[in-house]
Scaffold this active site. Structure first.
Site, mmCIF file in Angstrom:
data_model
loop_
_atom_site.group_PDB
_atom_site.id
_atom_site.type_symbol
_atom_site.label_atom_id
_atom_site.label_comp_id
_atom_site.label_asym_id
_atom_site.label_seq_id
_atom_site.Cartn_x
_atom_site.Cartn_y
_atom_site.Cartn_z
ATOM 1 N N ALA A 63 40.729 -30.695 20.412
ATOM 2 C CA ALA A 63 41.763 -29.209 20.128
ATOM 3 C C ALA A 63 42.549 -29.147 21.177
ATOM 4 C CB ALA A 63 40.890 -27.743 19.293
ATOM 5 N N GLY A 108 37.301 -31.550 19.122
ATOM 6 C CA GLY A 108 37.590 -31.686 17.892
ATOM 7 C C GLY A 108 37.638 -33.214 17.536
ATOM 8 N N GLU A 111 34.538 -34.136 15.890
ATOM 9 C CA GLU A 111 34.182 -33.561 14.874
ATOM 10 C C GLU A 111 34.984 -34.354 13.833
ATOM 11 O OE1 GLU A 111 35.408 -29.404 16.970
ATOM 12 O OE2 GLU A 111 33.610 -29.269 15.934
ATOM 13 N N GLU A 131 33.078 -28.203 24.656
ATOM 14 C CA GLU A 131 33.748 -26.645 24.071
ATOM 15 C C GLU A 131 32.927 -26.151 25.106
ATOM 16 O OE1 GLU A 131 32.801 -28.629 21.776
ATOM 17 O OE2 GLU A 131 34.060 -28.982 20.835
HETATM 18 N N1 DAK Z 1 43.978 -30.156 24.476
HETATM 19 C C1 DAK Z 1 45.847 -30.630 25.161
HETATM 20 N N2 DAK Z 1 46.209 -31.177 26.243
HETATM 21 C C2 DAK Z 1 45.380 -32.455 26.333
HETATM 22 C C3 DAK Z 1 43.946 -32.253 26.070
HETATM 23 C C4 DAK Z 1 43.186 -31.364 25.494
HETATM 24 N N3 DAK Z 1 42.279 -31.916 24.599
HETATM 25 N N4 DAK Z 1 42.954 -33.063 26.952
HETATM 26 C C5 DAK Z 1 44.545 -33.769 27.433
HETATM 27 N N5 DAK Z 1 45.124 -33.683 27.277
HETATM 28 C C6 DAK Z 1 46.955 -33.604 27.297
HETATM 29 C C7 DAK Z 1 46.722 -33.105 29.481
HETATM 30 O O1 DAK Z 1 46.890 -32.168 29.397
HETATM 31 C C8 DAK Z 1 47.227 -34.294 30.196
HETATM 32 O O2 DAK Z 1 48.629 -33.936 29.805
HETATM 33 P P1 DAK Z 1 49.683 -33.665 30.543
HETATM 34 O O3 DAK Z 1 49.073 -32.714 32.533
HETATM 35 O O4 DAK Z 1 50.433 -34.927 31.957
HETATM 36 O O5 DAK Z 1 50.793 -32.924 30.482
HETATM 37 C C9 DAK Z 1 47.432 -35.239 29.308
HETATM 38 O O6 DAK Z 1 46.604 -34.718 27.676
HETATM 39 C C10 DAK Z 1 46.720 -36.533 29.499
HETATM 40 O O7 DAK Z 1 45.655 -35.913 30.019
HETATM 41 P P2 DAK Z 1 44.752 -35.872 31.655
HETATM 42 O O8 DAK Z 1 46.046 -36.512 32.670
HETATM 43 O O9 DAK Z 1 43.534 -35.241 31.912
HETATM 44 O O10 DAK Z 1 44.054 -37.571 30.862
HETATM 45 P P3 DAK Z 1 43.002 -38.313 31.835
HETATM 46 O O11 DAK Z 1 42.618 -39.647 31.499
HETATM 47 O O12 DAK Z 1 42.775 -37.680 33.604
HETATM 48 O O13 DAK Z 1 41.220 -37.262 31.515
HETATM 49 C C11 DAK Z 1 39.942 -36.075 29.544
HETATM 50 C C12 DAK Z 1 41.206 -37.578 30.019
HETATM 51 C C13 DAK Z 1 40.089 -37.154 28.114
HETATM 52 C C14 DAK Z 1 38.687 -36.617 30.388
HETATM 53 C C15 DAK Z 1 41.018 -34.904 30.022
HETATM 54 O O14 DAK Z 1 42.300 -35.482 29.905
HETATM 55 C C16 DAK Z 1 40.428 -33.701 29.626
HETATM 56 O O15 DAK Z 1 38.967 -33.670 29.498
HETATM 57 N N6 DAK Z 1 41.035 -33.233 28.580
HETATM 58 C C17 DAK Z 1 40.209 -31.900 27.695
HETATM 59 C C18 DAK Z 1 39.050 -32.538 27.215
HETATM 60 C C19 DAK Z 1 38.314 -31.916 26.453
HETATM 61 O O16 DAK Z 1 37.761 -30.574 26.424
HETATM 62 N N7 DAK Z 1 38.581 -31.387 24.450
HETATM 63 C C20 DAK Z 1 37.828 -30.871 23.638
HETATM 64 C C21 DAK Z 1 38.974 -29.571 23.268
HETATM 65 S S1 DAK Z 1 38.564 -28.098 22.900
HETATM 66 C C22 DAK Z 1 37.252 -23.865 17.100
HETATM 67 C C23 DAK Z 1 38.598 -24.358 16.592
HETATM 68 C C24 DAK Z 1 38.495 -25.764 17.366
HETATM 69 C C25 DAK Z 1 37.284 -26.354 18.230
HETATM 70 C C26 DAK Z 1 36.674 -25.099 18.555
HETATM 71 C C27 DAK Z 1 36.995 -24.267 18.465
HETATM 72 N N8 DAK Z 1 37.001 -22.813 16.239
HETATM 73 C C28 DAK Z 1 38.071 -22.029 16.513
HETATM 74 C C29 DAK Z 1 36.193 -21.435 16.527
HETATM 75 C C30 DAK Z 1 37.419 -27.027 18.599
HETATM 76 C C31 DAK Z 1 37.607 -27.446 20.515
HETATM 77 C C32 DAK Z 1 37.922 -28.578 21.316
HETATM 78 O O17 DAK Z 1 37.906 -29.266 20.773
#
Ligand code: DAK
Length: 257
Positions: A63, A108, A111, A131
């Site tokens: 997400a 997500g 998922e 998450e």
């Molecule tokens: N959201 C927004 N931007 C993201 C992103 C994300 N999930 N993942 C990466 N990006 C963006 C980064 O901010 C960066 O943008 P700029 O800084 O260049 O503008 C760009 O993508 C490149 O990312 P990195 O520079 O961080 O790249 P790296 O190779 O260093 O790292 C990485 C890659 C995948 C390890 C890292 O980006 C990372 O940890 N990303 C976050 C992954 C994450 O935590 N995903 C889970 C998100 S939580 C719900 C509904 C839905 C959900 C839950 C509840 N309800 C409403 C109850 C779902 C939740 C999730 O999915």
């Protein structure tokens, strides 16, 4: 447009195209995804769908975290329902769905892959449910589908620790069906999708419907549904053609009726 849909005969290929944010799913992107999935689900000329991400780094990095940070509880609920609807289309549409996981499948993203019928992964694929590191929990089905796809203990470990899992471990745990080099991923996914699409669409749809029940509901009822769907297939031209073609030692020609 952030979603690209292209067709190769009866195979639809849907690409999440936001590589600058590692294909993270914003609300706008999810709305678009839901509308494309609804169209594909209603299109009887689609025999198989492949879901993938643009670029060579991410399938879907989850997400959109920046957007989520601004949400009120009611907006968060609407966001959860929107993602769940996309996942339900992937899981329940008549045509089988293949996730071609070409990199990060986090939160997500994991998922959406779990909602697909089959997961093929490149060697750089990484799954995870991070998450809890953000102070939230999965909201698009992982608390149900991860345990059903792997095991309860493994699902709880990933959901409680946020640990990332590489492709080889995903394969060992049943999260991925096959792992291959990145440049072989789409050719392999397309080969499987064309193979599935060449079969009777009605037989595949009923087989999917019956198999989807394997992890839900009551076993005795599910066996009855299997028998009912099996018997209904005997009213189709496809079943007559498939059975006759075998005895006539030729390839069958299916028309989905
Ligand atoms: N959201 C927004 N931007 C993201 C992103 C994300 N999930 N993942 C990466 N990006 C963006 C980064 O901010 C960066 O943008 P700029 O800084 O260049 O503008 C760009 O993508 C490149 O990312 P990195 O520079 O961080 O790249 P790296 O190779 O260093 O790292 C990485 C890659 C995948 C390890 C890292 O980006 C990372 O940890 N990303 C976050 C992954 C994450 O935590 N995903 C889970 C998100 S939580 C719900 C509904 C839905 C959900 C839950 C509840 N309800 C409403 C109850 C779902 C939740 C999730 O999915």
């Amino acid at each position: 447009m952030s979603i690209e849909v292209r067709r190769e005969e009866r195979v639809a290929i849907l690409t999440i195209n936001r590589p600058e944010a590692l294909n993270a799913l914003s609300s706008a992107l999810l709305e678009e995804l839901r509308s494309e999935l609804a169209a594909i689900a209603g299109d009887t000329t689609v025999g198989c769908l492949i879901l993938t991400g643009a670029g060579d780094k991410a399938f879907i990095a989850g997400a959109d975290i920046a957007e989520m940070a601004t949400k009120t509880p009611l907006e968060a609920r609407a966001y959860a329902v929107l993602g769940q609807e996309c996942a339900r289309y992937l899981e329940t549409m008549r045509a089988p769905t293949i996730a071609a996981v070409n990199g990060y499948a986090l939160g997500g993203g994991s998922e959406m892959a779990l909602a697909c019928d089959i997961r093929l992964c490149s060697e750089n694929a990484v799954f995870g449910q991070p998450e809890v590191d953000l102070g939230i929990m999965p909201g698009w089905g992982a608390t149900q589908r991860l345990a059903r796809t792997t095991s309860m203990g493994f699902a709880k470990e990933l959901i409680f620790t946020g640990r990332r899992v590489k492709a080889d471990e995903a394969l060992a745990r049943g999260l991925a069906q096959h792992v291959m080099p990145l440049d072989e991923l789409m050719p392999r996914a397309l080969k499987m999708a064309h193979e599935i699409s060449a079969k009777s669409p009605v037989a595949i749809a009923y087989a999917k419907e019956s198999t989807n029940r394997a992890l839900a509901g009551d076993l005795a009822t599910n066996y009855m549904v299997e028998a009912d769907l099996f018997s209904i297939l005997f009213s189709t031209e496809d079943a007559k053609e498939g059975l006759r073609a075998f005895t006539e030692k030729r390839q069958p020609k299916f028309h989905g009726r």
